[in-house]
Design a protein around this motif. Structure first.
Motif, mmCIF file in Angstrom:
data_model
loop_
_atom_site.group_PDB
_atom_site.id
_atom_site.type_symbol
_atom_site.label_atom_id
_atom_site.label_comp_id
_atom_site.label_asym_id
_atom_site.label_seq_id
_atom_site.Cartn_x
_atom_site.Cartn_y
_atom_site.Cartn_z
ATOM 1 N N UNK A 46 0.850 -1.181 0.000
ATOM 2 C CA UNK A 46 0.000 0.000 0.000
ATOM 3 C C UNK A 46 0.887 1.232 0.000
ATOM 4 N N UNK A 47 0.551 2.199 -0.875
ATOM 5 C CA UNK A 47 1.320 3.432 -0.995
ATOM 6 C C UNK A 47 0.402 4.616 -0.754
ATOM 7 N N UNK A 48 0.880 5.591 0.025
ATOM 8 C CA UNK A 48 0.148 6.827 0.289
ATOM 9 C C UNK A 48 0.906 7.931 -0.419
ATOM 10 N N UNK A 49 0.299 8.518 -1.450
ATOM 11 C CA UNK A 49 0.971 9.498 -2.292
ATOM 12 C C UNK A 49 0.041 10.669 -2.596
ATOM 13 N N UNK A 50 0.640 11.793 -3.003
ATOM 14 C CA UNK A 50 -0.135 12.933 -3.480
ATOM 15 C C UNK A 50 -0.542 12.671 -4.922
ATOM 16 N N UNK A 51 -1.650 13.243 -5.306
ATOM 17 C CA UNK A 51 -2.153 13.043 -6.670
ATOM 18 C C UNK A 51 -1.123 13.467 -7.717
ATOM 19 N N UNK A 52 -0.305 14.476 -7.402
ATOM 20 C CA UNK A 52 0.707 14.947 -8.350
ATOM 21 C C UNK A 52 1.846 13.942 -8.544
#
Length: 139
Positions: A46-52
């Motif tokens: 699972x990765x938590x990232x900004x939309x950019x």
């Protein structure tokens, strides 16, 4: 970006180059005006990232072979460097793409929700209490 969209992580310290599916969206508290995404990588992480940090992609999710499982089967899986074992008490369709989602209770009684393709069948037919067999997942 919407849930279910296929993406590639293109800018990130962790996960760059990973393809996956968006399963969660919310406000990005680290970058004002941006959305934060939860991406379930094709690698199972699972990765938590900004939309950019992601780009939409047409890459199809990989197909995985799943063991044939039944309630009561004993299975193993890995979490990081640790190998765990437990008994299957629930099976159902995954809400995060194709395949089967499995409820497994380990020896300490802790419940784990795992995609079937991450499991290895060790033995068939353990004992499962009737009330546990009808339990629904918490999601």
């Amino acid at each position: 970006m919407e849930k279910g969209v296929r993406v590639e992580i293109v800018r990130s310290k962790k996960g760059q180059g990973v393809f996956g599916t968006v399963f969660w969206t919310g406000e990005d508290r680290f970058n004002e005006g941006e959305m934060r995404l939860g991406v379930r990588g094709d690698d199972g992480e699972t990765y938590w990232v900004s939309e950019s940090q992601v780009e939409k992609t047409d890459a199809a999710p990989p197909s995985h072979e799943e063991p044939e499982l039944s309630k009561g089967d004993v299975v193993s899986w890995t979490r990081g460097e640790e190998e765990l074992q437990g008994e299957v008490f629930w099976l159902g369709p995954s809400k995060h793409g194709g395949g089967t989602r499995v409820g497994v209770r380990d020896g300490s009684g802790e419940t784990h929700w795992i995609d079937a393709h991450h499991l290895t069948l060790l033995s068939q037919g353990g004992a499962v209490a009737a009330e546990e067999a009808d339990e629904e997942p918490p999601f």
